[in-house]
Design a protein around this motif. Structure first.
Motif, PDB file in Angstrom:
ATOM      1  N   ASP A 131       0.855  -1.232  -0.019  1.00  0.00           N
ATOM      2  CA  ASP A 131      -0.062   0.052  -0.008  1.00  0.00           C
ATOM      3  C   ASP A 131       0.924   1.388   0.014  1.00  0.00           C
ATOM      4  O   ASP A 131       0.589   2.306   0.340  1.00  0.00           O
ATOM      5  N   CYS A 132       2.185   1.097  -0.665  1.00  0.00           N
ATOM      6  CA  CYS A 132       2.975   2.255  -0.399  1.00  0.00           C
ATOM      7  C   CYS A 132       3.488   2.597  -1.980  1.00  0.00           C
ATOM      8  O   CYS A 132       3.314   1.744  -2.795  1.00  0.00           O
ATOM      9  N   ILE A 133       3.677   3.825  -2.096  1.00  0.00           N
ATOM     10  CA  ILE A 133       4.256   4.358  -3.468  1.00  0.00           C
ATOM     11  C   ILE A 133       5.575   4.696  -3.201  1.00  0.00           C
ATOM     12  O   ILE A 133       5.949   5.548  -2.320  1.00  0.00           O
ATOM     13  N   ILE A 134       6.477   4.433  -3.942  1.00  0.00           N
ATOM     14  CA  ILE A 134       7.975   4.866  -3.825  1.00  0.00           C
ATOM     15  C   ILE A 134       8.329   5.802  -5.104  1.00  0.00           C
ATOM     16  O   ILE A 134       8.067   5.359  -6.384  1.00  0.00           O
ATOM     17  N   ALA A 135       8.705   6.895  -5.029  1.00  0.00           N
ATOM     18  CA  ALA A 135       9.019   7.894  -6.123  1.00  0.00           C
ATOM     19  C   ALA A 135      10.596   7.954  -6.078  1.00  0.00           C
ATOM     20  O   ALA A 135      11.051   8.393  -4.847  1.00  0.00           O
ATOM     21  N   LEU A 136      11.348   8.036  -7.085  1.00  0.00           N
ATOM     22  CA  LEU A 136      12.451   8.641  -7.289  1.00  0.00           C
ATOM     23  C   LEU A 136      12.654   9.729  -7.877  1.00  0.00           C
ATOM     24  O   LEU A 136      12.201  10.067  -8.856  1.00  0.00           O
ATOM     25  N   PHE A 137      13.468  10.886  -7.288  1.00  0.00           N
ATOM     26  CA  PHE A 137      13.537  12.053  -7.960  1.00  0.00           C
ATOM     27  C   PHE A 137      15.310  12.178  -8.086  1.00  0.00           C
ATOM     28  O   PHE A 137      15.896  12.490  -7.164  1.00  0.00           O
ATOM     29  N   GLY A 138      15.650  11.884  -9.400  1.00  0.00           N
ATOM     30  CA  GLY A 138      17.012  11.757  -9.529  1.00  0.00           C
ATOM     31  C   GLY A 138      17.437  10.948 -10.660  1.00  0.00           C
ATOM     32  O   GLY A 138      17.182  11.108 -11.761  1.00  0.00           O
ATOM     33  N   PRO A 139      17.702   9.534 -10.157  1.00  0.00           N
ATOM     34  CA  PRO A 139      18.062   8.598 -11.226  1.00  0.00           C
ATOM     35  C   PRO A 139      16.723   8.250 -12.001  1.00  0.00           C
ATOM     36  O   PRO A 139      15.775   8.116 -11.546  1.00  0.00           O
ATOM     37  N   LEU A 196       6.844  18.875  -3.129  1.00  0.00           N
ATOM     38  CA  LEU A 196       5.558  19.332  -4.013  1.00  0.00           C
ATOM     39  C   LEU A 196       4.899  18.222  -4.317  1.00  0.00           C
ATOM     40  O   LEU A 196       3.632  18.157  -4.342  1.00  0.00           O
ATOM     41  N   ALA A 197       5.444  16.910  -4.938  1.00  0.00           N
ATOM     42  CA  ALA A 197       4.672  15.830  -5.246  1.00  0.00           C
ATOM     43  C   ALA A 197       3.928  15.363  -3.947  1.00  0.00           C
ATOM     44  O   ALA A 197       2.956  14.720  -3.968  1.00  0.00           O
ATOM     45  N   ALA A 198       4.554  15.316  -2.963  1.00  0.00           N
ATOM     46  CA  ALA A 198       3.900  14.682  -1.376  1.00  0.00           C
ATOM     47  C   ALA A 198       2.750  15.546  -1.046  1.00  0.00           C
ATOM     48  O   ALA A 198       1.813  15.108  -0.652  1.00  0.00           O
ATOM     49  N   ASN A 232      11.689  -4.431 -13.035  1.00  0.00           N
ATOM     50  CA  ASN A 232      11.299  -3.200 -12.562  1.00  0.00           C
ATOM     51  C   ASN A 232      12.330  -2.297 -12.330  1.00  0.00           C
ATOM     52  O   ASN A 232      13.251  -2.718 -11.664  1.00  0.00           O
ATOM     53  N   TYR A 233      12.622  -0.971 -12.716  1.00  0.00           N
ATOM     54  CA  TYR A 233      13.237  -0.101 -12.205  1.00  0.00           C
ATOM     55  C   TYR A 233      13.114   0.143 -10.756  1.00  0.00           C
ATOM     56  O   TYR A 233      12.048   0.708 -10.491  1.00  0.00           O
ATOM     57  N   THR A 234      14.109   0.116  -9.934  1.00  0.00           N
ATOM     58  CA  THR A 234      13.959   0.531  -8.316  1.00  0.00           C
ATOM     59  C   THR A 234      15.244   0.754  -7.952  1.00  0.00           C
ATOM     60  O   THR A 234      16.234   0.731  -8.423  1.00  0.00           O
ATOM     61  N   ALA A 235      15.032   1.022  -6.677  1.00  0.00           N
ATOM     62  CA  ALA A 235      16.128   1.510  -5.927  1.00  0.00           C
ATOM     63  C   ALA A 235      16.154   0.687  -4.272  1.00  0.00           C
ATOM     64  O   ALA A 235      15.318   0.224  -4.106  1.00  0.00           O
ATOM     65  N   PHE A 236      17.524   0.446  -4.059  1.00  0.00           N
ATOM     66  CA  PHE A 236      17.810   0.052  -2.595  1.00  0.00           C
ATOM     67  C   PHE A 236      18.880   0.735  -2.006  1.00  0.00           C
ATOM     68  O   PHE A 236      19.743   1.198  -2.567  1.00  0.00           O
ATOM     69  N   LEU A 284      -9.885   9.409   4.571  1.00  0.00           N
ATOM     70  CA  LEU A 284      -8.781   8.975   3.835  1.00  0.00           C
ATOM     71  C   LEU A 284      -7.748  10.043   4.290  1.00  0.00           C
ATOM     72  O   LEU A 284      -7.869  10.987   4.327  1.00  0.00           O
ATOM     73  N   GLY A 285      -6.483   9.528   4.403  1.00  0.00           N
ATOM     74  CA  GLY A 285      -5.085  10.479   4.721  1.00  0.00           C
ATOM     75  C   GLY A 285      -3.944   9.598   4.010  1.00  0.00           C
ATOM     76  O   GLY A 285      -4.044   8.577   3.681  1.00  0.00           O
ATOM     77  N   VAL A 286      -2.823  10.417   4.077  1.00  0.00           N
ATOM     78  CA  VAL A 286      -1.417   9.689   3.618  1.00  0.00           C
ATOM     79  C   VAL A 286      -0.592  10.255   4.497  1.00  0.00           C
ATOM     80  O   VAL A 286      -0.386  11.337   5.049  1.00  0.00           O
ATOM     81  N   ALA A 287       0.239   9.231   4.852  1.00  0.00           N
ATOM     82  CA  ALA A 287       1.558   9.501   5.728  1.00  0.00           C
ATOM     83  C   ALA A 287       2.554   9.440   4.863  1.00  0.00           C
ATOM     84  O   ALA A 287       2.778   8.479   3.982  1.00  0.00           O
ATOM     85  N   THR A 288       3.663  10.451   4.884  1.00  0.00           N
ATOM     86  CA  THR A 288       4.817  10.503   4.081  1.00  0.00           C
ATOM     87  C   THR A 288       5.939  10.514   4.745  1.00  0.00           C
ATOM     88  O   THR A 288       6.253  11.418   5.620  1.00  0.00           O
ATOM     89  N   GLY A 289       7.289   9.662   4.172  1.00  0.00           N
ATOM     90  CA  GLY A 289       8.499   9.796   4.484  1.00  0.00           C
ATOM     91  C   GLY A 289       9.429  10.248   3.387  1.00  0.00           C
ATOM     92  O   GLY A 289       9.362   9.488   2.315  1.00  0.00           O
ATOM     93  N   LEU A 290      10.013  11.548   3.417  1.00  0.00           N
ATOM     94  CA  LEU A 290      11.009  11.797   2.334  1.00  0.00           C
ATOM     95  C   LEU A 290      12.385  11.688   3.040  1.00  0.00           C
ATOM     96  O   LEU A 290      12.811  12.258   3.930  1.00  0.00           O
ATOM     97  N   HIS A 291      13.224  11.142   1.965  1.00  0.00           N
ATOM     98  CA  HIS A 291      14.683  11.193   2.406  1.00  0.00           C
ATOM     99  C   HIS A 291      15.555  11.554   1.019  1.00  0.00           C
ATOM    100  O   HIS A 291      15.351  11.599   0.143  1.00  0.00           O
ATOM    101  N   TYR A 292      16.772  12.164   1.282  1.00  0.00           N
ATOM    102  CA  TYR A 292      17.756  12.117   0.197  1.00  0.00           C
ATOM    103  C   TYR A 292      19.026  11.586   0.434  1.00  0.00           C
ATOM    104  O   TYR A 292      19.524  11.767   1.586  1.00  0.00           O
TER     105      TYR A 292
END
Length: 137
Positions: A4-12, A28-30, A77-81, A56-64
């Protein structure tokens, strides 16, 4: 999508973004995702969601930070680890509904201290040091 999570990459794979720009786009996306989710509660787009409790609501965690990226798995699938991904997920789990929490590395890269609330920290499972973060205002 991960459960039930969405992961977005801003960069690669688009490495032409500076850190501040990548973080601002992520924030801004969050914010837009949170606004869209809140709007669903009025029941206009989906009447079955009107008056549900809790709304309904959404909880968000952002990291860089640096991650390993590529096409993996049976569907390639293109993903990150990496620890950045893991700690973003941990931070999301700490966030309350309609809260955007940002790791200290994200705050530093964003480069606008006034956009965030006071520093906070939380001890989480399988991490020696507490996570240090701030809420996006």
């Amino acid at each position: 999508m991960v459960g039930d999570c969405i992961i977005a990459l801003f960069g690669p794979p688009f490495f032409d973004l500076e850190g501040a720009e990548a973080c601002r786009r992520a924030a801004l996306a969050a914010e837009r995702i949170m606004e869209l989710t809140r709007a669903l509660n009025d029941g206009v787009a989906m009447p079955e969601l009107r008056d549900i409790e809790p709304p309904l609501g959404v909880a968000t965690g952002l990291h860089y930070g640096p991650v390993f990226v590529g096409r993996v798995g049976p569907n390639e699938n293109y993903t990150a680890f990496g620890s950045v991904m893991n700690n973003a997920a941990r931070l999301q789990a700490l966030a309350k509904r309609d809260e955007i929490l940002c790791m200290e590395e994200f705050v530093a890269a964003y480069a606008d201290d006034d956009a965030f609330g006071p520093p906070r920290e939380a001890k989480v499972k399988n991490v020696a040091e507490p996570l240090k973060f701030r809420a996006l205002r």
